[in-house]
Each structure stands twice: as C-alpha cells, then as structure tokens.
Motif scaffolding. Sequence first.
Motif, PDB file in Angstrom:
ATOM      1  N   LEU A  92      31.900  36.361  41.152  1.00  0.00           N
ATOM      2  CA  LEU A  92      31.988  34.889  40.807  1.00  0.00           C
ATOM      3  C   LEU A  92      33.254  35.247  39.476  1.00  0.00           C
ATOM      4  O   LEU A  92      34.268  34.272  39.465  1.00  0.00           O
ATOM      5  N   GLU A  93      33.184  36.249  39.040  1.00  0.00           N
ATOM      6  CA  GLU A  93      34.448  36.593  38.351  1.00  0.00           C
ATOM      7  C   GLU A  93      35.684  36.658  38.815  1.00  0.00           C
ATOM      8  O   GLU A  93      36.614  36.148  38.261  1.00  0.00           O
ATOM      9  N   GLY A  94      35.712  37.241  39.858  1.00  0.00           N
ATOM     10  CA  GLY A  94      37.100  37.002  40.630  1.00  0.00           C
ATOM     11  C   GLY A  94      37.602  35.661  40.839  1.00  0.00           C
ATOM     12  O   GLY A  94      38.659  35.481  40.861  1.00  0.00           O
ATOM     13  N   HIS A  95      36.588  35.075  41.449  1.00  0.00           N
ATOM     14  CA  HIS A  95      36.847  33.570  41.840  1.00  0.00           C
ATOM     15  C   HIS A  95      37.371  32.846  40.437  1.00  0.00           C
ATOM     16  O   HIS A  95      38.487  32.027  40.518  1.00  0.00           O
ATOM     17  N   TYR A  96      36.685  33.096  39.547  1.00  0.00           N
ATOM     18  CA  TYR A  96      37.004  32.455  38.114  1.00  0.00           C
ATOM     19  C   TYR A  96      38.361  32.714  37.865  1.00  0.00           C
ATOM     20  O   TYR A  96      39.367  31.881  37.412  1.00  0.00           O
ATOM     21  N   LEU A  97      38.769  33.935  37.944  1.00  0.00           N
ATOM     22  CA  LEU A  97      40.178  34.465  37.495  1.00  0.00           C
ATOM     23  C   LEU A  97      41.275  33.945  38.297  1.00  0.00           C
ATOM     24  O   LEU A  97      42.281  33.576  37.904  1.00  0.00           O
ATOM     25  N   ARG A  98      40.874  34.093  39.702  1.00  0.00           N
ATOM     26  CA  ARG A  98      41.814  33.691  40.569  1.00  0.00           C
ATOM     27  C   ARG A  98      41.922  32.107  40.353  1.00  0.00           C
ATOM     28  O   ARG A  98      43.317  31.501  40.072  1.00  0.00           O
ATOM     29  N   LEU A  99      40.942  31.234  39.757  1.00  0.00           N
ATOM     30  CA  LEU A  99      41.329  29.933  39.705  1.00  0.00           C
ATOM     31  C   LEU A  99      42.108  29.592  38.367  1.00  0.00           C
ATOM     32  O   LEU A  99      43.019  28.642  38.230  1.00  0.00           O
TER      33      LEU A  99
END
Lengths: 204, 204
Positions: A92-99
């Motif tokens: 989830l953190e990875g997705h958030y950071l990418r966003l």
Amino acid sequence: MARPRFQQLSAEQRDAILDAALDEFSAHGFADASINRIIATAGISKGAMYYYFDSKEDLYADVLRRQVERLFRDGPIPVPDASDVDDFWRILEGHYLRLMRLLIATPQTAALLRDWLTGAASPALRKAQREAEQTTLPWLVQTVVVGQQLGAIRTDLPPAFLIAVALGMAQAMDTWLITQPLAEAELGETVHALIGMMRRALTE
Amino acid sequence: MARPRFQQLSAEQRDAILDAALDEFSAHGFADASINRIIATAGISKGAMYYYFDSKEDLYADVLRRQVERLFRDGPIPVPDASDVDDFWRILEGHYLRLMRLLIATPQTAALLRDWLTGAASPALRKAQREAEQTTLPWLVQTVVVGQQLGAIRTDLPPAFLIAVALGMAQAMDTWLITQPLAEAELGETVHALIGMMRRALTE
DNA sequence: CGATGGTTCGACCGCTGGTCTGAAAGAAGG
DNA sequence: CCTTCTTTCAGACCAGCGGTCGAACCATCG
C-alpha cells in the motif's frame, strides 16, 4: 456527463475542448473558472459548448473523470495481493508513494484533484463526485476488504467509514506537503509516516 | 475583516446584517450565497453594505469568526490538564463529544462550519481561513504540546502535521455523521471510535 | 430542386460582486 | 440660524458570469 454526441466529435475538436477546460479548471478551480474563457481558448461558440455539455459542472465532471482514469491507467494500481499483514501495508505504501510521485510529475492533474477534493462536498460538485467515485471507490472498498481478510484492517467498523477517515488523513498529508518545500527523501519519509499512522488507526 | 466603523453601528443594525448574512451563508454556502439577497433581507442598501465590509469574503470571514468564537464561548474548552495519558484522551473525547452535541443543537453554525471546512483551501476563502485559525489554532497547538509533554502524543513529527492529520480525520467523521441517520447512542460510539483511532495514530 | 435534421453561432437574459456619484444627515463653528 | 465639513447611505451602473434560444449553416436524401 458529456452528451453522447461528444464522443462522435473529431478527436482534434474533442481535445481542443478538453485541453482548454483542463487548463482553465486546474488554473482557477471550479468556482473561478470561466466557460467564456474556455470556449475562447478552444475556439468554439457557446452554443456548441452547451450542445455537448449540460452545464459547467458537467464539463468539470468529465475533465475530472478523465484525469482520474488516467491516474489509474498510468500507474496501474492492483489491489494488494499480500501474503501477510506487513506485506499488505508495504504494498500500500508503495502504491501511495507512486501516486504521489505521479501527481508531482503532472501538476495540472494534481491541481485539478486538489480543487475537487477541497470542494467536493459542495452541492455544485455532486455530479463530479459521483463520476470520480465510480473509478476510485470500487478499488478502495476492495482494498479494505482484502485488508480485513488478511487481518490487517479492523472489522468492527464499516469499510466506508474507514475509507472516509483514511482519505481524510491522506488529504491532510497532501495539503501539508503542498505547503512544505519538499525534498525527494522527505516525501518518502512523510508517506512512510502517514501510512504508519493509517496502519495504527485502522488496525484492530 | 469588517471595517472598524461596523462596530460603531447600532446593535440592531449590526445584528440585522449579521443575521441575514448567517442565514444566507449557512443556507447556500459561500459560493452560492448572494450579497443582493443579504442586503434585501437586512434592509440596507448595497452602498451601506460595502461601506462596512470590503467584500463578500470579508463579510463571510466576519460571520464565521463570530460563530467559531461563540462555539469556544458556549462550550468553554480548556486545554486538557490531565494527570496521565488515559486521562488526556478521556478529556479530549469529552470535549469532542460536547462540541459535536453543540453543533447538532445549532445546525446553522454547523452548516456554516461545514461549508468553510469543505472549501477552506480555495483561494477565495483564505481570509476567512486566517481569521478562524486565529481562534482555533492556539488551542490546538497547546493541546498537542501538552499531550506531547504527557507522553500521550508522539514527538517525532511536527505538531502542525499531527494537527492537520487529526483535523482531517475529524472532518471525515463529521461528513460521515451527516450522511448517517444518527441515534444519540451512536454518536457517542462513533466519537469514541474516532478518538481511539486518533490516539493510535498520534501515539509514538 | 426542396426538405430534413444534426450542428453551430452569437445575441440575449437574469443575475452576480463590486464601484461610484451624489444626496441626505449630523456635527461643529460662527 | 446659517454655513461648512464629514460621515453615512442610496441606487444607478459596470463587466462578467452561466445558461437559453431562434436563426443560420450544411450535409444528406428524395
């Protein structure tokens, strides 16, 4: 939503209108955007504009929906298929950071999203709200449900409530980031801190 | 902020203007409120209105500030002077619950606050933002600092960031509550759940 | 050729927030 | 009481807004 005929318009005309609208809305926000300026930039008449869109809000909703869909397309965001709890939050953190990086890279989209988020509750934007939710809400709900099945997210509160709180936290962090002169490393740290807070808040 | 002369106006005239403005703003929100309707209701001319207020936003900021101050006056909200961590959060929950009840009892104020919160980031309301913050921010900062001294609130993140996140969570809960048909008992439960989430998120 | 029906145009409408001129109302001094 | 100066107000006016509408345009078909 744009009238169906809008799809039959030539791509150049469509893009001219949508580009002009995106420029105007992202620069001034919904309230201070001017339809007159949009049609002047797009090079069409007022009659043509209202032949394809019901209202200012209709146009806004369409532009917003396209941007949201683009975000989901450019950064394909799968629902976390984590094996354990730590994995879930890491993904989830990875997705958030990418966003967040995607938003920094496309400031116009970011500006539009911010204008929408800060004013979404106003009755004038309910249409836009509904259209944008159609893209985002299913993903959010699914993510929460998966998290609950994994034991990563508490089950004593309704998912919709948890989503609302999480979005509130995310929005707060976003406005916080805007006001800060941010270094690249700081972004990662701030996102990590926020996801950590979310994790604590959403865990049983 | 209202021009100084406004204070020298007779109480009846002042109230007539402020009441009319509160009615209009709380009913329609800032964007859709009409100065023309306000002056018609208040029974004054446009010249008089702009003799006392610089702009629509100026009037809105003044009305909002008065309502915020009233909330702090009606429910005197002292900074928690708790003895231990549990106490701190219990007191905070009590204050929060009282505030929510106060808002339910004065729906006009609640509507105004909601309109402000949902649109506060828009550039048109920056003046109102600053005025309202003057009343609330000192209290919030002090509360966080006290919480940090008690060990109830983490110290690894700046207070302003923690406040932003907490306010985001609170606003999310508030919008959530509006959309729900709420029973009295449910309010207590929801507030308890939210404060619990805040506590988890803000604890080291 | 005329007729039809999807497109486009721009004058027009009611309304907005805000400005400005000039008059009424008071205060002060003679 | 009259004059002068300032404060207070009234409302006509302005540019611009979102949105409507009848006329014109134009391709297609008979």
